[in-house]
Design an enzyme around this catalytic site. Structure first.
Site, PDB file in Angstrom:
ATOM      1  N   TYR A   1       0.842  -1.204   0.000  1.00 19.67           N
ATOM      2  CA  TYR A   1       0.000   0.000   0.000  1.00 19.67           C
ATOM      3  C   TYR A   1       0.879   1.256   0.000  1.00 19.67           C
ATOM      4  CZ  TYR A   1      -3.300   3.531   1.768  1.00 19.67           C
ATOM      5  OH  TYR A   1      -4.060   4.672   1.926  1.00 19.67           O
TER       6      TYR A   1
ATOM      7  N   LYS B   1       1.234   4.398  -2.787  1.00 18.13           N
ATOM      8  CA  LYS B   1       1.005   5.811  -2.448  1.00 18.13           C
ATOM      9  C   LYS B   1       2.250   6.649  -2.733  1.00 18.13           C
ATOM     10  CE  LYS B   1      -3.259   5.476  -1.517  1.00 18.13           C
ATOM     11  NZ  LYS B   1      -4.233   6.209  -2.314  1.00 18.13           N
TER      12      LYS B   1
HETATM   13  P1  NAD Z   1     -12.881   4.333   1.511  1.00 18.70           P
HETATM   14  O1  NAD Z   1     -12.568   2.885   1.441  1.00 18.70           O
HETATM   15  O2  NAD Z   1     -13.980   4.808   2.393  1.00 18.70           O
HETATM   16  O3  NAD Z   1     -13.120   4.928   0.048  1.00 18.70           O
HETATM   17  C1  NAD Z   1     -12.407   4.482  -1.077  1.00 18.70           C
HETATM   18  C2  NAD Z   1     -13.306   4.627  -2.270  1.00 18.70           C
HETATM   19  O4  NAD Z   1     -12.611   4.158  -3.441  1.00 18.70           O
HETATM   20  C3  NAD Z   1     -14.574   3.779  -2.138  1.00 18.70           C
HETATM   21  O5  NAD Z   1     -15.678   4.549  -2.528  1.00 18.70           O
HETATM   22  C4  NAD Z   1     -14.326   2.640  -3.120  1.00 18.70           C
HETATM   23  O6  NAD Z   1     -15.513   2.116  -3.673  1.00 18.70           O
HETATM   24  C5  NAD Z   1     -13.488   3.329  -4.174  1.00 18.70           C
HETATM   25  N1  NAD Z   1     -12.750   2.334  -4.953  1.00 18.70           N
HETATM   26  C6  NAD Z   1     -11.894   1.395  -4.495  1.00 18.70           C
HETATM   27  N2  NAD Z   1     -11.457   0.633  -5.515  1.00 18.70           N
HETATM   28  C7  NAD Z   1     -12.064   1.095  -6.639  1.00 18.70           C
HETATM   29  C8  NAD Z   1     -12.024   0.724  -8.000  1.00 18.70           C
HETATM   30  N3  NAD Z   1     -11.280  -0.305  -8.437  1.00 18.70           N
HETATM   31  N4  NAD Z   1     -12.749   1.438  -8.896  1.00 18.70           N
HETATM   32  C9  NAD Z   1     -13.507   2.460  -8.482  1.00 18.70           C
HETATM   33  N5  NAD Z   1     -13.596   2.867  -7.206  1.00 18.70           N
HETATM   34  C10 NAD Z   1     -12.879   2.186  -6.290  1.00 18.70           C
HETATM   35  O7  NAD Z   1     -11.507   5.005   1.919  1.00 18.70           O
HETATM   36  P2  NAD Z   1     -11.104   6.509   2.307  1.00 18.70           P
HETATM   37  O8  NAD Z   1     -10.492   6.419   3.647  1.00 18.70           O
HETATM   38  O9  NAD Z   1     -12.183   7.480   2.020  1.00 18.70           O
HETATM   39  O10 NAD Z   1      -9.900   6.690   1.272  1.00 18.70           O
HETATM   40  C11 NAD Z   1      -9.942   7.514   0.131  1.00 18.70           C
HETATM   41  C12 NAD Z   1      -8.520   7.691  -0.373  1.00 18.70           C
HETATM   42  O11 NAD Z   1      -7.731   8.302   0.651  1.00 18.70           O
HETATM   43  C13 NAD Z   1      -7.814   6.392  -0.721  1.00 18.70           C
HETATM   44  O12 NAD Z   1      -7.023   6.559  -1.872  1.00 18.70           O
HETATM   45  C14 NAD Z   1      -6.930   6.127   0.488  1.00 18.70           C
HETATM   46  O13 NAD Z   1      -5.817   5.347   0.174  1.00 18.70           O
HETATM   47  C15 NAD Z   1      -6.564   7.540   0.891  1.00 18.70           C
HETATM   48  N6  NAD Z   1      -6.173   7.699   2.303  1.00 18.70           N
HETATM   49  C16 NAD Z   1      -7.030   7.412   3.319  1.00 18.70           C
HETATM   50  C17 NAD Z   1      -6.596   7.613   4.628  1.00 18.70           C
HETATM   51  C18 NAD Z   1      -7.461   7.351   5.818  1.00 18.70           C
HETATM   52  O14 NAD Z   1      -6.950   7.447   6.955  1.00 18.70           O
HETATM   53  N7  NAD Z   1      -8.721   7.034   5.666  1.00 18.70           N
HETATM   54  C19 NAD Z   1      -5.304   8.063   4.876  1.00 18.70           C
HETATM   55  C20 NAD Z   1      -4.482   8.340   3.809  1.00 18.70           C
HETATM   56  C21 NAD Z   1      -4.922   8.163   2.530  1.00 18.70           C
END
Ligand code: NAD
Length: 253
Positions: free
Chosen positions: A161, A165
């Site tokens: 992961y 990123k």
């Molecule tokens: P989440 O799992 O709630 O949302 C991720 C979204 O991406 C979901 O709606 C999912 O359906 C969509 N998705 C995943 N695979 C897909 C695909 N193949 N095609 C289309 N859509 C797809 O997660 P989140 O926490 O809202 O994360 C959003 C972004 O932020 C991600 O890229 C994650 O890596 C990044 N992020 C999150 C955090 C955290 O602490 N939550 C921290 C750093 C980065």
């Protein structure tokens, strides 16, 4: 006389991938609240995405939904081309869709490695390639890649992961250089520990340990990330490109 409002996005067309929940949803709602017409992208959560659309419209904003799997290059290209045709252009792309699969390196499965890279890296780059075709013509645009603090710090148990990123940083900086002459800016939004479905599976002990590592002493909210997204998407950020905007409570400085 009222001061002119900043960060308005009236008339802009924005695509936010993975916008049916979490950070993507918050970004979609925030962009719409600033006047953008937001395309709420989802893969399978149609009801949730329609709910985001309805919430935006209920507040007087403009939104529509669109579905494709970002790991499917053909479907992604076709869908984004269709959006550009229908709206005439695309001004803002927030490449937010992503997955996390955690585990120790010794147990890392090849299939998981491929899925992570196809979704988080190839998916984001293919979205950017398709979206910037329109931005090249209009000679303006905003591309925002959603990375993560672990892409810069690393984290035991998150080799794959974190690698995906980190890859987004190299991609964003390269595209930023390639398209700067067209006034297309490309930046990275790097959240720290944000309360969403992605982080909800943590145990209380894991959560406590993580919060201890945050100088500001709390987890982040999706609104914290969305505010930074609006800034990067705005005209006010027109001189900011190839940068990493960290929204992490000081976790990594
Ligand atoms: P989440 O799992 O709630 O949302 C991720 C979204 O991406 C979901 O709606 C999912 O359906 C969509 N998705 C995943 N695979 C897909 C695909 N193949 N095609 C289309 N859509 C797809 O997660 P989140 O926490 O809202 O994360 C959003 C972004 O932020 C991600 O890229 C994650 O890596 C990044 N992020 C999150 C955090 C955290 O602490 N939550 C921290 C750093 C980065």
């Amino acid at each position: 006389m009222a001061a002119p409002s900043m960060f308005r996005l009236d008339g802009k067309i924005a695509l936010v991938t993975g916008a049916s929940r979490g950070i993507g949803r918050a970004c979609a709602e925030a962009l719409a609240s600033q006047g953008a017409l937001v395309i709420v992208h989802y893969r399978s959560g149609e009801d949730a995405a329609k709910g985001v659309e309805a919430a935006i419209v209920a507040k007087g904003g403009k939104a529509e939904t669109c579905a494709f799997d970002v790991a499917d290059t053909g479907a992604t290209e076709t869908a984004i081309e269709g959006l550009i045709k229908r709206h005439g252009r695309l001004d803002i792309l927030v490449a937010n869709a992503g997955i996390s699969i955690d585990g120790l390196l010794l147990r890392l499965k090849d299939d998981d490695l491929d899925l992570l890279f196809h979704t988080n890296v190839r998916g984001a780059i293919v979205c950017a390639r398709a979206a910037t075709r329109s931005m090249m013509r209009t000679k303006r645009g905003r591309v925002i890649f959603v990375s993560s603090v672990v892409g810069e710090t690393g984290n035991g148990g998150q080799t794959a992961y974190a690698a995906t990123k980190a890859a987004l940083l190299g991609a964003a900086k390269s595209i930023a250089r390639e398209y700067a002459s067209r006034q297309i800016t490309v930046n990275v939004l790097s959240p720290g520990f944000i309360d969403t479905d992605m982080t909800s599976s943590m145990t209380d002990a894991q959560r406590e340990a993580l919060v201890k590592a945050v100088p500001l002493g709390r987890t982040g909210s999706t609104a914290d990330v969305a505010a930074a997204c609006v800034y990067l998407a705005s005209d006010e950020a027109s001189y900011v490109t190839g940068q990493v905007l960290r929204v992490n409570g000081g976790m990594y400085v």
